[in-house]
Design a protein around this motif. Structure first.
Motif, short mmCIF file in Angstrom:
data_model
loop_
_atom_site.label_atom_id
_atom_site.label_comp_id
_atom_site.label_asym_id
_atom_site.label_seq_id
_atom_site.Cartn_x
_atom_site.Cartn_y
_atom_site.Cartn_z
N TYR A 1 -72.80 19.93 -20.19
CA TYR A 1 -73.88 19.71 -21.14
C TYR A 1 -73.58 18.45 -21.95
O TYR A 1 -72.42 18.08 -22.16
N PHE B 1 -78.50 20.64 -20.90
CA PHE B 1 -77.91 20.86 -19.58
C PHE B 1 -77.98 19.60 -18.73
O PHE B 1 -79.01 18.91 -18.70
N ASN C 1 -69.19 33.37 -15.09
CA ASN C 1 -69.33 34.19 -13.89
C ASN C 1 -70.67 34.91 -13.88
O ASN C 1 -71.04 35.52 -12.89
N ASP C 2 -71.34 34.87 -15.00
CA ASP C 2 -72.64 35.55 -15.09
C ASP C 2 -73.50 34.81 -16.12
O ASP C 2 -73.76 33.63 -15.97
N TYR C 3 -73.88 35.49 -17.17
CA TYR C 3 -74.75 34.88 -18.16
C TYR C 3 -73.97 34.30 -19.33
O TYR C 3 -74.48 33.46 -20.08
N LYS C 4 -72.74 34.75 -19.50
CA LYS C 4 -71.99 34.37 -20.70
C LYS C 4 -71.23 33.08 -20.44
O LYS C 4 -70.31 33.04 -19.64
N LEU C 5 -71.61 32.01 -21.14
CA LEU C 5 -70.93 30.72 -20.99
C LEU C 5 -69.75 30.64 -21.95
O LEU C 5 -69.87 31.00 -23.12
N PHE D 1 -67.42 27.77 -23.53
CA PHE D 1 -67.46 26.32 -23.69
C PHE D 1 -66.11 25.73 -24.08
O PHE D 1 -65.34 26.36 -24.83
N TYR E 1 -79.86 33.79 -26.16
CA TYR E 1 -78.44 33.77 -26.55
C TYR E 1 -78.31 33.20 -27.96
O TYR E 1 -79.05 32.30 -28.34
N TYR F 1 -75.20 31.42 -30.29
CA TYR F 1 -73.85 30.85 -30.31
C TYR F 1 -73.56 30.34 -31.72
O TYR F 1 -74.46 30.06 -32.50
N GLY G 1 -65.56 24.44 -29.85
CA GLY G 1 -66.56 24.70 -28.82
C GLY G 1 -67.55 25.75 -29.29
O GLY G 1 -67.35 26.40 -30.32
N LEU G 2 -68.60 25.90 -28.54
CA LEU G 2 -69.59 26.93 -28.88
C LEU G 2 -68.98 28.31 -28.63
O LEU G 2 -68.36 28.55 -27.59
N PHE H 1 -69.76 32.24 -28.15
CA PHE H 1 -70.81 33.20 -27.80
C PHE H 1 -70.86 34.32 -28.84
O PHE H 1 -69.83 34.86 -29.23
N TYR I 1 -76.24 38.32 -26.57
CA TYR I 1 -77.13 38.00 -25.45
C TYR I 1 -78.17 39.09 -25.31
O TYR I 1 -77.83 40.29 -25.31
N LEU J 1 -83.58 34.31 -16.73
CA LEU J 1 -82.49 35.13 -16.19
C LEU J 1 -81.18 34.40 -16.41
O LEU J 1 -80.80 34.12 -17.54
N TRP J 2 -80.41 34.03 -15.39
CA TRP J 2 -79.12 33.40 -15.57
C TRP J 2 -79.17 31.90 -15.35
O TRP J 2 -78.17 31.26 -15.10
N GLU K 1 -80.28 27.73 -16.12
CA GLU K 1 -79.95 26.71 -17.10
C GLU K 1 -80.38 27.15 -18.50
O GLU K 1 -81.49 27.65 -18.68
N GLN K 2 -79.50 26.98 -19.46
CA GLN K 2 -79.82 27.40 -20.82
C GLN K 2 -80.42 26.23 -21.59
O GLN K 2 -79.88 25.12 -21.58
#
Lengths: 110, 112
Positions: free
Chosen positions: A36, A46, A94-98, A100, B33, B35, B42-43, B45, B48, B97-98, B100-101
């Motif tokens: 990003y 992105f 690996n899924d939805y949780k980024l 960074f 989401y 953050y 860094g960001l 989390f 969600y 869904l999963w 690009e954010q």
């Protein structure tokens, strides 16, 4: 616990040169790695996504590599321009949780 | 179309007060989401939401933090009894869904 490290120093380069940013990770096996761009006072935007089974991905002047053995991604900006000056963040998932990295600030001098 | 919007853009509050931060995601995005980004970090989390599923709250740092998403669209992040260490930029993102954010511009919270 997982750890993501990006170039600790800011990167200052001359216009036209290639900027190379690193993203190293430990204790993690991500399926996807994303890059990003973040400008001051704005949210991240992105740029590229690369999957664990892909070695390289390109988009215009950007190139990303992903080495799951070295646990490293390299992000290249070729023919850099002053407009490329920003902070670049790598993110693993690996899924939805980024997750960074802290980011690397790039300044391109005219 | 419109991107993710957040309000307020800046919030200054006194220690101990409650604050509410709002996020309007991109229409049609099922995932939302939150953050937190502290200076030089860094960001991080926080939470969600995906459709009607139970939210993943695993990133909330304490029980002073809560969030809700009404009607599968707008979300509010609430911080009760704010502390100085809560000072940060709070970013909201939405995705299909999963995918690009897409991030909003963030709310800069300063707790005095």
């Amino acid at each position: 616990s997982q750890k993501i490290e990006q170039n600790s120093e800011a990167l200052n380069i001359q216009e036209g040169k290639t900027a190379t940013l690193t993203c190293n990770y430990t204790n993690y096996s991500p399926a996807y790695l994303q890059w990003y761009r973040q400008d001051p006072g704005r949210g991240p935007v992105f740029l590229l996504l690369i999957r664990e089974n892909e070695k390289e991905k390109r988009k215009e002047r950007l190139k990303v590599t992903f080495d799951t053995t070295l646990k490293q991604s390299l992000f290249h900006i070729t023919a850099s321009q002053p407009a490329d000056s920003a902070t670049y963040l790598c993110a693993l998932t690996n899924d939805y949780k980024l997750s960074f990295g802290a980011g690397t600030t790039v300044t391109v001098r005219a | 179309g419109a991107g993710v919007s957040q309000s307020p853009s800046n919030k200054v509050t006194e220690k101990g007060k409650d604050v509410e931060l709002r996020c309007d995601p991109i229409s049609g995005h099922t995932a939302l989401y939150w953050y937190r980004q502290s200076l030089g970090q860094g960001l991080e989390f926080l939470i969600y939401f995906q459709g009607n599923s139970a939210p993943d709250k695993s990133g909330l740092p304490s029980d002073r933090f809560s969030a809700e998403r009404t009607g599968g669209s707008v979300s509010t992040l609430t911080i009760q009894r704010t502390q100085q260490e809560d000072s940060a930029v709070y970013l909201c993102a939405s995705s299909d869904l999963w995918g690009e954010q897409f991030f909003g511009p963030g709310t800069r919270l300063t707790v005095l």
